[in-house]
Motif scaffolding. Structure first.
Motif, short mmCIF file in Angstrom:
data_model
loop_
_atom_site.label_atom_id
_atom_site.label_comp_id
_atom_site.label_asym_id
_atom_site.label_seq_id
_atom_site.Cartn_x
_atom_site.Cartn_y
_atom_site.Cartn_z
N ILE A 21 0.83 -1.21 0.00
CA ILE A 21 0.00 0.00 0.00
C ILE A 21 0.86 1.26 0.00
O ILE A 21 0.59 2.21 -0.73
CB ILE A 21 -0.95 -0.01 1.22
CG1 ILE A 21 -1.95 -1.17 1.09
CG2 ILE A 21 -1.70 1.32 1.32
CD1 ILE A 21 -2.92 -1.27 2.23
N LEU A 24 2.36 2.29 -3.40
CA LEU A 24 1.50 2.80 -4.47
C LEU A 24 1.98 4.13 -5.06
O LEU A 24 1.96 4.29 -6.29
CB LEU A 24 0.06 2.93 -3.96
CG LEU A 24 -0.77 1.65 -3.93
CD1 LEU A 24 -2.13 1.92 -3.33
CD2 LEU A 24 -0.92 1.07 -5.32
N LEU A 166 -3.70 -4.22 -6.08
CA LEU A 166 -3.62 -2.88 -5.50
C LEU A 166 -3.09 -1.87 -6.50
O LEU A 166 -3.57 -0.74 -6.57
CB LEU A 166 -2.73 -2.91 -4.25
CG LEU A 166 -3.29 -3.59 -3.01
CD1 LEU A 166 -2.23 -3.65 -1.91
CD2 LEU A 166 -4.52 -2.86 -2.51
N TYR A 169 -5.80 -0.80 -8.96
CA TYR A 169 -6.81 0.11 -8.40
C TYR A 169 -6.16 1.13 -7.46
O TYR A 169 -6.80 1.62 -6.53
CB TYR A 169 -7.87 -0.70 -7.64
CG TYR A 169 -8.62 -1.66 -8.52
CD1 TYR A 169 -9.70 -1.24 -9.29
CD2 TYR A 169 -8.24 -3.00 -8.60
CE1 TYR A 169 -10.40 -2.13 -10.10
CE2 TYR A 169 -8.93 -3.89 -9.41
CZ TYR A 169 -10.00 -3.45 -10.16
OH TYR A 169 -10.68 -4.33 -10.96
N GLY A 170 -4.90 1.44 -7.72
CA GLY A 170 -4.14 2.33 -6.83
C GLY A 170 -4.72 3.72 -6.70
O GLY A 170 -4.83 4.25 -5.58
N ARG A 172 -7.76 4.81 -7.12
CA ARG A 172 -9.02 4.81 -6.36
C ARG A 172 -8.76 4.57 -4.88
O ARG A 172 -9.42 5.17 -4.01
CB ARG A 172 -9.95 3.72 -6.90
CG ARG A 172 -10.37 3.92 -8.35
CD ARG A 172 -11.28 2.80 -8.80
NE ARG A 172 -11.63 2.91 -10.21
CZ ARG A 172 -12.36 2.03 -10.87
NH1 ARG A 172 -12.84 0.95 -10.25
NH2 ARG A 172 -12.63 2.21 -12.14
N LEU A 173 -7.80 3.70 -4.58
CA LEU A 173 -7.51 3.36 -3.18
C LEU A 173 -6.95 4.56 -2.43
O LEU A 173 -7.34 4.82 -1.28
CB LEU A 173 -6.53 2.20 -3.13
CG LEU A 173 -6.21 1.65 -1.73
CD1 LEU A 173 -7.48 1.13 -1.07
CD2 LEU A 173 -5.17 0.55 -1.81
N LEU A 176 -9.64 6.89 -1.66
CA LEU A 176 -10.54 6.36 -0.64
C LEU A 176 -9.93 6.45 0.75
O LEU A 176 -10.59 6.90 1.70
CB LEU A 176 -10.88 4.90 -0.96
CG LEU A 176 -11.80 4.18 0.02
CD1 LEU A 176 -13.18 4.85 0.05
CD2 LEU A 176 -11.92 2.71 -0.33
N LEU A 177 -8.67 6.06 0.90
CA LEU A 177 -8.03 6.03 2.22
C LEU A 177 -7.56 7.41 2.66
O LEU A 177 -7.67 7.76 3.83
CB LEU A 177 -6.84 5.06 2.21
CG LEU A 177 -7.16 3.58 2.04
CD1 LEU A 177 -5.87 2.77 2.00
CD2 LEU A 177 -8.06 3.09 3.17
N MET A 182 -2.80 6.30 5.07
CA MET A 182 -1.65 5.56 4.57
C MET A 182 -0.44 5.71 5.48
O MET A 182 0.33 4.77 5.69
CB MET A 182 -1.30 6.02 3.15
CG MET A 182 -2.32 5.58 2.11
SD MET A 182 -1.78 5.97 0.43
CE MET A 182 -0.29 5.00 0.32
#
Length: 215
Positions: A21, A24, A166, A169-170, A172-173, A176-177, A182
């Motif tokens: 994560i 990314l 991941l 869809y990096g 979008r993630l 979102l987070l 992170m």
């Protein structure tokens, strides 16, 4: 019988040290100016090369030990120190040294010949299969039976699959987070990594000095 305990330990260790994560932003900077097909190809080749590297060091760990005259306690001491330092750096808010590779967003991949080079470095090495990951794979496999070695390789294979998803869809993630979440996750992974490194170091000391076993 499949070594589920070895698989679980290996997966947690690999996940903590690789921390896909937090990787990314590096991947997104590499593929910022690329189309979706090229970005997917870079991600796919990167995780595949990383898997091959760890598989080689896991399967050939004993041969490498014999060739260079290394011992298991020495690897556990050195590997534990490396893993602990990476975890400590992550706890202090710094980037993981295995992913801290400066990228110039303007350096786009202009042709297919450049894709493999970018996928190998920095994506596969040192971001996914850095020194800490290699040391961990050898540490987990060097004194394990074939079932344990296969479990270690499969654990990293599962992590590569998760990492690939991941990466796809990096964007979008991250939206979102959020970057704050992170950073919190990176510190949590740093703590786990520091504990794993400490345990590796303790095991190395314990094996290096048989007299301690009598205590």
């Amino acid at each position: 019988m499949f070594a589920f305990d070895q698989f679980g330990i290996a997966f947690m260790a690999f996940f903590a040290i690789t921390n896909p994560i937090s990787s990314l932003p590096v991947y997104l900077s590499i593929t910022e100016q690329e189309d979706n097909d090229t970005a997917k190809l870079i991600a796919r080749k990167g995780v595949f090369v990383a898997f091959l590297i760890i598989a080689v060091f896991s399967l050939g760990g004993k041969i490498i030990f014999e060739t260079f005259g290394m011992t298991m306690p020495a690897l556990r001491l050195a590997g534990g120190f490396i893993v602990f330092m990476i975890g400590l750096q992550m706890l202090q808010g710094g980037q993981n040294s295995t992913v801290n590779h400066p990228i110039n967003p303007q350096n786009a991949v202009r042709n297919r010949e450049d894709i493999l080079g970018v996928a190998v470095s920095p994506l596969a090495m040192p971001m996914l299969a850095g020194p800490g990951t290699i040391a961990t794979s050898m540490n987990l496999s060097a004194d394990a039976n074939m079932t344990g070695v296969i479990a270690t390789v499969l654990a990293f294979g599962l992590l590569c699959l998760i990492t690939y998803i991941l990466f796809l869809y990096g964007k979008r993630l991250i939206q979102l987070l959020g970057r704050s979440a992170m950073r919190v996750l990176t510190r949590m992974m740093g703590l786990i990594l520091a504990v794993i490194g400490t345990q590796m170091f303790i095991n190395g000391i314990y094996d290096a000095f048989p007299m301690l076993k009598a205590i």
